[in-house]
Design an enzyme around this catalytic site. Sequence first.
Site, PDB file in Angstrom:
ATOM      1  N   ARG A 137      11.059  -4.786  -6.413  1.00 27.36           N
ATOM      2  CA  ARG A 137      11.996  -5.126  -7.399  1.00 27.36           C
ATOM      3  C   ARG A 137      12.952  -6.309  -6.450  1.00 27.36           C
ATOM      4  O   ARG A 137      13.205  -6.422  -5.462  1.00 27.36           O
ATOM      5  CB  ARG A 137      12.902  -4.129  -7.799  1.00 27.36           C
ATOM      6  CG  ARG A 137      12.118  -3.205  -8.898  1.00 27.36           C
ATOM      7  CD  ARG A 137      13.161  -2.155  -9.447  1.00 27.36           C
ATOM      8  NE  ARG A 137      13.307  -1.343  -8.166  1.00 27.36           N
ATOM      9  CZ  ARG A 137      14.335  -1.264  -7.507  1.00 27.36           C
ATOM     10  NH1 ARG A 137      15.424  -2.120  -7.757  1.00 27.36           N
ATOM     11  NH2 ARG A 137      14.611  -0.165  -6.670  1.00 27.36           N
ATOM     12  N   TYR A 185       4.827  -7.851 -10.161  1.00 24.53           N
ATOM     13  CA  TYR A 185       5.285  -6.566  -9.639  1.00 24.53           C
ATOM     14  C   TYR A 185       5.968  -5.741 -10.434  1.00 24.53           C
ATOM     15  O   TYR A 185       6.874  -5.704 -10.996  1.00 24.53           O
ATOM     16  CB  TYR A 185       5.971  -6.821  -8.169  1.00 24.53           C
ATOM     17  CG  TYR A 185       6.230  -5.539  -7.781  1.00 24.53           C
ATOM     18  CD1 TYR A 185       5.424  -4.952  -7.145  1.00 24.53           C
ATOM     19  CD2 TYR A 185       7.555  -4.770  -8.150  1.00 24.53           C
ATOM     20  CE1 TYR A 185       5.572  -3.357  -6.725  1.00 24.53           C
ATOM     21  CE2 TYR A 185       7.704  -3.828  -7.575  1.00 24.53           C
ATOM     22  CZ  TYR A 185       6.826  -2.780  -6.873  1.00 24.53           C
ATOM     23  OH  TYR A 185       7.082  -1.771  -6.672  1.00 24.53           O
ATOM     24  N   LYS A 221      11.980   0.280 -15.451  1.00 23.79           N
ATOM     25  CA  LYS A 221      13.414   0.474 -15.113  1.00 23.79           C
ATOM     26  C   LYS A 221      14.161  -0.537 -16.154  1.00 23.79           C
ATOM     27  O   LYS A 221      15.442  -0.454 -16.326  1.00 23.79           O
ATOM     28  CB  LYS A 221      13.563  -0.315 -13.611  1.00 23.79           C
ATOM     29  CG  LYS A 221      12.984   0.791 -12.677  1.00 23.79           C
ATOM     30  CD  LYS A 221      13.483   2.102 -12.714  1.00 23.79           C
ATOM     31  CE  LYS A 221      13.099   3.103 -11.748  1.00 23.79           C
ATOM     32  NZ  LYS A 221      12.657   2.960 -10.804  1.00 23.79           N
ATOM     33  N   HIS A 243      18.133   8.033 -13.573  1.00 27.23           N
ATOM     34  CA  HIS A 243      17.018   7.696 -12.524  1.00 27.23           C
ATOM     35  C   HIS A 243      16.660   9.023 -11.855  1.00 27.23           C
ATOM     36  O   HIS A 243      17.147   9.179 -10.584  1.00 27.23           O
ATOM     37  CB  HIS A 243      17.377   6.778 -11.452  1.00 27.23           C
ATOM     38  CG  HIS A 243      16.525   6.202 -10.496  1.00 27.23           C
ATOM     39  ND1 HIS A 243      16.573   5.289  -9.379  1.00 27.23           N
ATOM     40  CD2 HIS A 243      15.079   6.056 -10.780  1.00 27.23           C
ATOM     41  CE1 HIS A 243      15.599   5.269  -8.706  1.00 27.23           C
ATOM     42  NE2 HIS A 243      14.559   5.573  -9.676  1.00 27.23           N
ATOM     43  N   SER A 273      15.507   4.981  -4.860  1.00 30.66           N
ATOM     44  CA  SER A 273      14.222   4.524  -4.890  1.00 30.66           C
ATOM     45  C   SER A 273      13.677   4.836  -3.327  1.00 30.66           C
ATOM     46  O   SER A 273      14.309   4.532  -2.381  1.00 30.66           O
ATOM     47  CB  SER A 273      14.127   2.938  -4.938  1.00 30.66           C
ATOM     48  OG  SER A 273      14.554   2.557  -6.289  1.00 30.66           O
ATOM     49  N   CYS A 306      13.128   7.710  -2.025  1.00 31.41           N
ATOM     50  CA  CYS A 306      14.119   8.718  -1.337  1.00 31.41           C
ATOM     51  C   CYS A 306      13.699  10.006  -1.685  1.00 31.41           C
ATOM     52  O   CYS A 306      14.448  11.039  -1.382  1.00 31.41           O
ATOM     53  CB  CYS A 306      15.510   8.459  -1.549  1.00 31.41           C
ATOM     54  SG  CYS A 306      16.418   7.105  -0.921  1.00 31.41           S
ATOM     55  N   ASP A 358      10.837  10.015 -11.970  1.00 32.96           N
ATOM     56  CA  ASP A 358      11.378   8.889 -11.828  1.00 32.96           C
ATOM     57  C   ASP A 358      12.500   8.649 -12.798  1.00 32.96           C
ATOM     58  O   ASP A 358      13.900   8.489 -12.422  1.00 32.96           O
ATOM     59  CB  ASP A 358      10.532   7.644 -11.811  1.00 32.96           C
ATOM     60  CG  ASP A 358      11.264   6.656 -11.068  1.00 32.96           C
ATOM     61  OD1 ASP A 358      11.595   6.369 -10.069  1.00 32.96           O
ATOM     62  OD2 ASP A 358      11.319   5.400 -11.749  1.00 32.96           O
ATOM     63  N   ARG A 374       1.890   0.954  -3.956  1.00 33.20           N
ATOM     64  CA  ARG A 374       2.038   2.024  -5.121  1.00 33.20           C
ATOM     65  C   ARG A 374       0.778   2.277  -5.519  1.00 33.20           C
ATOM     66  O   ARG A 374      -0.245   1.816  -5.677  1.00 33.20           O
ATOM     67  CB  ARG A 374       2.857   1.535  -6.189  1.00 33.20           C
ATOM     68  CG  ARG A 374       4.393   1.056  -5.705  1.00 33.20           C
ATOM     69  CD  ARG A 374       5.431   2.154  -6.129  1.00 33.20           C
ATOM     70  NE  ARG A 374       6.608   1.572  -5.459  1.00 33.20           N
ATOM     71  CZ  ARG A 374       7.730   2.663  -5.606  1.00 33.20           C
ATOM     72  NH1 ARG A 374       7.613   3.427  -6.592  1.00 33.20           N
ATOM     73  NH2 ARG A 374       8.934   2.257  -4.935  1.00 33.20           N
TER      74      ARG A 374
HETATM   75  P1  GTP Z   1      10.623   5.599  -6.180  1.00 30.03           P
HETATM   76  O1  GTP Z   1       9.427   5.558  -7.062  1.00 30.03           O
HETATM   77  O2  GTP Z   1      10.937   4.266  -5.547  1.00 30.03           O
HETATM   78  O3  GTP Z   1      11.655   5.799  -7.080  1.00 30.03           O
HETATM   79  O4  GTP Z   1      10.796   6.553  -5.032  1.00 30.03           O
HETATM   80  P2  GTP Z   1      10.637   8.161  -4.950  1.00 30.03           P
HETATM   81  O5  GTP Z   1      12.302   8.622  -4.932  1.00 30.03           O
HETATM   82  O6  GTP Z   1      10.026   8.837  -5.844  1.00 30.03           O
HETATM   83  O7  GTP Z   1      10.217   8.514  -3.369  1.00 30.03           O
HETATM   84  P3  GTP Z   1       9.001   9.257  -2.896  1.00 30.03           P
HETATM   85  O8  GTP Z   1       8.836  10.715  -3.356  1.00 30.03           O
HETATM   86  O9  GTP Z   1       7.940   8.268  -3.171  1.00 30.03           O
HETATM   87  O10 GTP Z   1       9.223   9.261  -1.415  1.00 30.03           O
HETATM   88  C1  GTP Z   1       9.324   8.092  -0.650  1.00 30.03           C
HETATM   89  C2  GTP Z   1       9.381   8.140   0.892  1.00 30.03           C
HETATM   90  O11 GTP Z   1      10.257   9.431   1.198  1.00 30.03           O
HETATM   91  C3  GTP Z   1       7.965   8.687   1.270  1.00 30.03           C
HETATM   92  O12 GTP Z   1       7.560   7.820   2.165  1.00 30.03           O
HETATM   93  C4  GTP Z   1       8.101  10.200   1.777  1.00 30.03           C
HETATM   94  O13 GTP Z   1       6.881  10.512   2.833  1.00 30.03           O
HETATM   95  C5  GTP Z   1       9.398  10.296   2.093  1.00 30.03           C
HETATM   96  N1  GTP Z   1      10.111  11.719   1.833  1.00 30.03           N
HETATM   97  C6  GTP Z   1       9.902  12.024   0.727  1.00 30.03           C
HETATM   98  N2  GTP Z   1      10.453  13.300   0.765  1.00 30.03           N
HETATM   99  C7  GTP Z   1      10.711  13.787   1.843  1.00 30.03           C
HETATM  100  C8  GTP Z   1      11.309  14.787   2.624  1.00 30.03           C
HETATM  101  O14 GTP Z   1      11.919  15.824   2.029  1.00 30.03           O
HETATM  102  N3  GTP Z   1      11.722  14.548   4.073  1.00 30.03           N
HETATM  103  C9  GTP Z   1      11.402  13.472   4.677  1.00 30.03           C
HETATM  104  N4  GTP Z   1      11.739  13.328   5.776  1.00 30.03           N
HETATM  105  N5  GTP Z   1      10.836  12.538   4.179  1.00 30.03           N
HETATM  106  C10 GTP Z   1      10.559  12.457   2.648  1.00 30.03           C
HETATM  107  C1  SPV Z   2      12.013   2.238  -7.936  1.00 29.99           C
HETATM  108  O1  SPV Z   2      12.060   1.098  -7.098  1.00 29.99           O
HETATM  109  O2  SPV Z   2      12.932   2.984  -8.102  1.00 29.99           O
HETATM  110  C2  SPV Z   2      10.617   2.522  -8.360  1.00 29.99           C
HETATM  111  C3  SPV Z   2       9.540   1.582  -8.268  1.00 29.99           C
HETATM  112  O3  SPV Z   2      10.374   3.457  -9.083  1.00 29.99           O
HETATM  113  S1  SPV Z   2       9.892   0.048  -9.508  1.00 29.99           S
HETATM  114  O4  SPV Z   2       8.874   0.533 -10.826  1.00 29.99           O
HETATM  115  O5  SPV Z   2       9.379  -0.948  -8.993  1.00 29.99           O
HETATM  116  O6  SPV Z   2      11.306   0.132  -9.855  1.00 29.99           O
HETATM  117 MN    MN Z   3      12.314   4.831  -9.194  1.00 33.29          MN
END
Ligand code: GTP
Ligand code: SPV
Ligand code: MN
Length: 590
Positions: free
Chosen positions: A72, A200, A209, A229, A251, A253, A280, A373
């Site tokens: 983004r 993208y 979003k 979110h 994002s 996290c 999400d 992704r």
């Molecule tokens: P978006 O799709 O961008 O909104 O991301 P998201 O919030 O769904 O994050 P996602 O669950 O994909 O995790 C993103 C990164 O954080 C990955 O590299 C995970 O390995 C890491 N991660 C997720 N949960 C944990 C956790 O409990 N501990 C740690 N240390 N890392 C974590």
């Molecule tokens: C985020 O960035 O919070 C995502 C991926 O979930 S995107 O669809 O690119 O916003």
């Molecule tokens: Mn997201």
Amino acid sequence: MSALTSNKTILEYVEEMKALVNPDKVMWIDGSEEQLDELRAEAVSTGEMIKLNQEKLPGCYLHRTAVNDVARVEDRTFICCEKEEDAGPTNNWMDPKKAYDMLYAIAKNSYKGRTMYIIPYSMGPVGSPLAKAGIEITDSIYVVLNMAIMTRVGKKVLDVLGDSNDWVRGLHCKCDIDAEKRYICHFPQDNAIISVNSGYGGNVLLGKKCFALRIASYQGKNEGWMAEHMLILGLQNPKGEVKYIAAAFPSACGKTNLAMLIPPEGYRNKGYKVWCVGDDIAWMRKGPDGRLWAINPENGFFGVAPGTNMKSNPNALISTQKNTIFTNVVQNLDDNTVWWEGLDKNPPKNALNWKGEKWDSESGEKGAHPNSRFTAPAVNCPCISPEFESLTGVPISAIVFGGRRAKTAPLVYQSRDFVNGVFVGSIMASETTAAATGAVGVVRRDPMAMLPFCGYNMGDYFAHWIEMGEMLGDKAPKIFNVNWFRTDDEGHFIWPGFGDNMRVLNWIIDRCEGKVDAKETAIGYVPNVDDIDIEGLDLTKEELAGILEVDKELWSKETDGIEEFYAKFGDKLPQALRDELNGLKERLAK
Ligand code: GTP
Ligand code: SPV
Ligand code: MN
């Protein structure tokens, strides 16, 4: 091809856009598998998508975006409303007239030699009173195929919409993927979105979003509901009762990971289980029983690939084993499958990196883009909630905020009450990630994880949260904050995270049910060390006590940062939040 609807507002919009972009062909997306198959075949023939090994990954494809187009673009994302003040200090603003003129000039004739795809889609189960419809016009098959996974698409959406004008207009033009002319613009007052010069994810899958957060948050403020979110999960206890939690993390996290969590063995044996409703986005409304009810408006997962493996998130990995589109991961040329950093310890020897170049895993260079992704259908997820298709959604017991903080924020704490919980959400801060372009690892304020996604003045958004709390009264969810990312002196994460986050969720639900005491601190209620179960963990009681600690000195510094952030909002900041900040300062000074 003839139109799929007689809705005049849609037909007029389609004609207007057609005259503007001037396509060679027009195709209405009806949602049929035959039509999608045709499009897959066409995308493979032009190289837009690569068909992967159909024995190992049936229905799966790989796509590579342009190298300048991998995340983004927050600095090129605009809220275009009449008054600049209504976009607020945290959004880029553009005058709507100026924006339309500029965007139409860029879009003009940009579909020459291309097909105009018209995608009718629903955010939320078709027919749900919480769902809303949109039309996305695009010249990208990749967008069509992703939207067909991420949303409910096709004729059924138009049938339910009838003659209504309550739908969101979305125009996407790939143009030349020119980063200098890339704009993601939102017109909340017109229910409209225009996105140009990107291919993208979050920039072009306009249901996600752009609509489900930026436009919908504005609609929610006007109509008395919330677009957030947030992931939504159901936590089932050994008695079979399920309690629902909604959680907002910025994002990359940890939302997808938490939403699909598999409890540690001890919990599983006792009968605990987690169900995924969404990973999400949550749309939430007061229900007839006075509680807050939530749906996931999406129909799939657009998840971060790196770090996803059979140990960290088996449910996500299994979800990607069929009918999935991978974007910007490594292609293993030996067996035509995919790979990314953190999948396993065996990077392929004969492979192409995310850019499509020959890649040597020993070069030290990453093979997959850090923001690569997968787009996977929700039905693939082994722990998808039986309530996933529920038209009324699920009742939310707890709202959880969280971010990436190496220090300061404890593992978990509970807010003092709802308004204090809004304060806790408003002061969220997190280290930036690869999900957006720009520096990674810098701490920034990201209230409710909505900084890049709030479609109006964030001061008014805080006020809306407080109003929702008043509307819900004693039926409002309890509000918590978590931080899985505290590090030791060597920079290692102290808390094991992932499945073990169950131990914290359990404390949260126990608090909601009044089953466990807590320790009052200046920032809120923190668990007593003995109340977080650490059996079987490689973590001592002292280490746990360390990450539950509220360091008054760090928090005093934190209040300076909050003060500075709050100053941006001027009169728009609700007095109640100013009072909360003063209360926190007083408690810290004691
Ligand atoms: P978006 O799709 O961008 O909104 O991301 P998201 O919030 O769904 O994050 P996602 O669950 O994909 O995790 C993103 C990164 O954080 C990955 O590299 C995970 O390995 C890491 N991660 C997720 N949960 C944990 C956790 O409990 N501990 C740690 N240390 N890392 C974590
Ligand atoms: C985020 O960035 O919070 C995502 C991926 O979930 S995107 O669809 O690119 O916003
Ligand atoms: Mn997201």
